[in-house]
Design an enzyme around this catalytic site. Structure first.
Site, PDB file in Angstrom:
ATOM      1  N   ASN A  88       0.805  -1.219   0.000  1.00 32.04           N
ATOM      2  CA  ASN A  88       0.000   0.000   0.000  1.00 32.04           C
ATOM      3  C   ASN A  88       0.841   1.273   0.000  1.00 32.04           C
ATOM      4  O   ASN A  88       0.380   2.315  -0.465  1.00 32.04           O
ATOM      5  CB  ASN A  88      -0.922  -0.004   1.229  1.00 32.04           C
ATOM      6  CG  ASN A  88      -1.599   1.320   1.444  1.00 32.04           C
ATOM      7  OD1 ASN A  88      -2.438   1.743   0.650  1.00 32.04           O
ATOM      8  ND2 ASN A  88      -1.234   2.012   2.524  1.00 32.04           N
ATOM      9  N   SER A 140      -3.808   2.574  -8.767  1.00 27.06           N
ATOM     10  CA  SER A 140      -4.565   3.811  -8.922  1.00 27.06           C
ATOM     11  C   SER A 140      -5.141   3.904 -10.325  1.00 27.06           C
ATOM     12  O   SER A 140      -4.563   3.374 -11.285  1.00 27.06           O
ATOM     13  CB  SER A 140      -3.647   5.012  -8.670  1.00 27.06           C
ATOM     14  OG  SER A 140      -4.264   6.226  -9.050  1.00 27.06           O
ATOM     15  N   TYR A 154       3.721   9.415 -10.573  1.00 20.85           N
ATOM     16  CA  TYR A 154       2.861   8.555  -9.762  1.00 20.85           C
ATOM     17  C   TYR A 154       2.107   7.571 -10.648  1.00 20.85           C
ATOM     18  O   TYR A 154       2.088   6.365 -10.393  1.00 20.85           O
ATOM     19  CB  TYR A 154       1.891   9.421  -8.970  1.00 20.85           C
ATOM     20  CG  TYR A 154       0.893   8.660  -8.139  1.00 20.85           C
ATOM     21  CD1 TYR A 154       1.250   8.119  -6.908  1.00 20.85           C
ATOM     22  CD2 TYR A 154      -0.427   8.507  -8.572  1.00 20.85           C
ATOM     23  CE1 TYR A 154       0.326   7.435  -6.132  1.00 20.85           C
ATOM     24  CE2 TYR A 154      -1.357   7.822  -7.802  1.00 20.85           C
ATOM     25  CZ  TYR A 154      -0.974   7.296  -6.586  1.00 20.85           C
ATOM     26  OH  TYR A 154      -1.892   6.612  -5.823  1.00 20.85           O
ATOM     27  N   LYS A 158       2.538   3.449 -10.769  1.00 24.42           N
ATOM     28  CA  LYS A 158       1.422   2.541 -10.516  1.00 24.42           C
ATOM     29  C   LYS A 158       1.167   1.621 -11.715  1.00 24.42           C
ATOM     30  O   LYS A 158       0.772   0.463 -11.541  1.00 24.42           O
ATOM     31  CB  LYS A 158       0.158   3.344 -10.192  1.00 24.42           C
ATOM     32  CG  LYS A 158       0.188   4.046  -8.845  1.00 24.42           C
ATOM     33  CD  LYS A 158       0.232   3.071  -7.687  1.00 24.42           C
ATOM     34  CE  LYS A 158       0.010   3.774  -6.356  1.00 24.42           C
ATOM     35  NZ  LYS A 158       0.055   2.834  -5.209  1.00 24.42           N
TER      36      LYS A 158
END
Length: 251
Positions: A88, A140, A154, A158
């Site tokens: 996570n 995400s 980001y 992901k």
């Protein structure tokens, strides 16, 4: 019977109340798991453990900075054999590509991609030997839907995690070790809410309006999806990237 009775679960990035990891740890403990909470701040992590104990659950805090490979290895050693691994932990930055630095790049990829890779390398052998285990990666919608603004690093990190999810699922399937990911949409954790609020007035409302369900998720709603993939209810699911985004990727 609780869904995770007798299971030991390691959840990274769970060391702060108000975050998705902490809510997930609390829910998993309610479902009977022994939860190993990890984070970079001992005091905050202990608060999560205390909240779990106050509700009758079992938890332990393990201090680790996932940007440090020695810490990653030590974390795996301290955790020992686990039944469920939830990757996570994540770095986050909303600067545009033109403003991002080498340190920003390292934060994203070391936390989101490198740490899960080496945790799986350390912890999957025990699952394989027992022919049982579940690895759940927190991804995400930014991995598959390009968004305006500064989430390029980001989103790409992901996306790499999604790819690892599929490869690990194929690699470990014959040992009955399942690997899945959850593509999370806007979720009202303390950190994310604070970050997007800083971008200007009305930003939270505008993002909610772009989601078919018309609102942000609560951390507990996402934790329920993670629970499903960690539990035996999803015993035939592996290699999937499951959207929990209020319909964002559907439109």
């Amino acid at each position: 019977m609780p869904e995770l009775e007798g299971k030991k679960v390691l959840i990274t990035g769970a060391g702060a109340l108000g975050g998705l990891g902490a809510d997930t740890a609390q829910l998993f403990a309610q479902e009977g798991a022994e939860v190993l909470v990890t984070g970079r701040h001992a005091k905050r992590g202990q608060q999560v453990v205390e909240s779990i104990a106050a509700a009758g659950g079992t938890a332990r805090f393990l201090l680790a900075d996932l940007r440090d490979l020695d810490d990653v290895a030590q974390l795996a050693d301290e955790a020992g054999e686990v039944d469920v691994l939830v990757n996570n932990a994540a770095g986050y930055n909303v600067e545009s590509t033109l403003k991002l630095t080498a340190d920003d790049y390292s934060l994203m990829y070391e936390t989101i991609v490198r740490a899960p890779f080496f945790l799986v390398q350390k912890l999957a052998p025990g699952m394989i030997s027992r022919r049982s285990g579940s690895i759940v990666n927190v991804s995400s919608t930014a991995a598959s839907v390009a968004l305006p603004g500064g989430v390029s690093l980001y989103g790409s990190a992901k996306a790499a995690l999604d790819s690892l999810t599929r490869y690990w699922a194929a690699e470990f399937a014959e040992s009955n070790v399942r690997v899945n990911a959850v593509a999370v949409g806007p979720t009202s954790t303390d950190n994310i809410t604070r970050t997007f609020s800083s971008l200007g007035p009305g930003m939270l409302e505008a993002m909610a309006a772009s989601i078919p369900l018309g609102r942000w998720a609560s951390p507990r709603e996402i934790a329920q999806v993670l629970l499903f993939l960690a539990s035996e209810r999803s015993s035939f699911a592996t290699g999937g990237v499951f959207p929990a985004d209020g319909g964002k990727v559907a439109v």
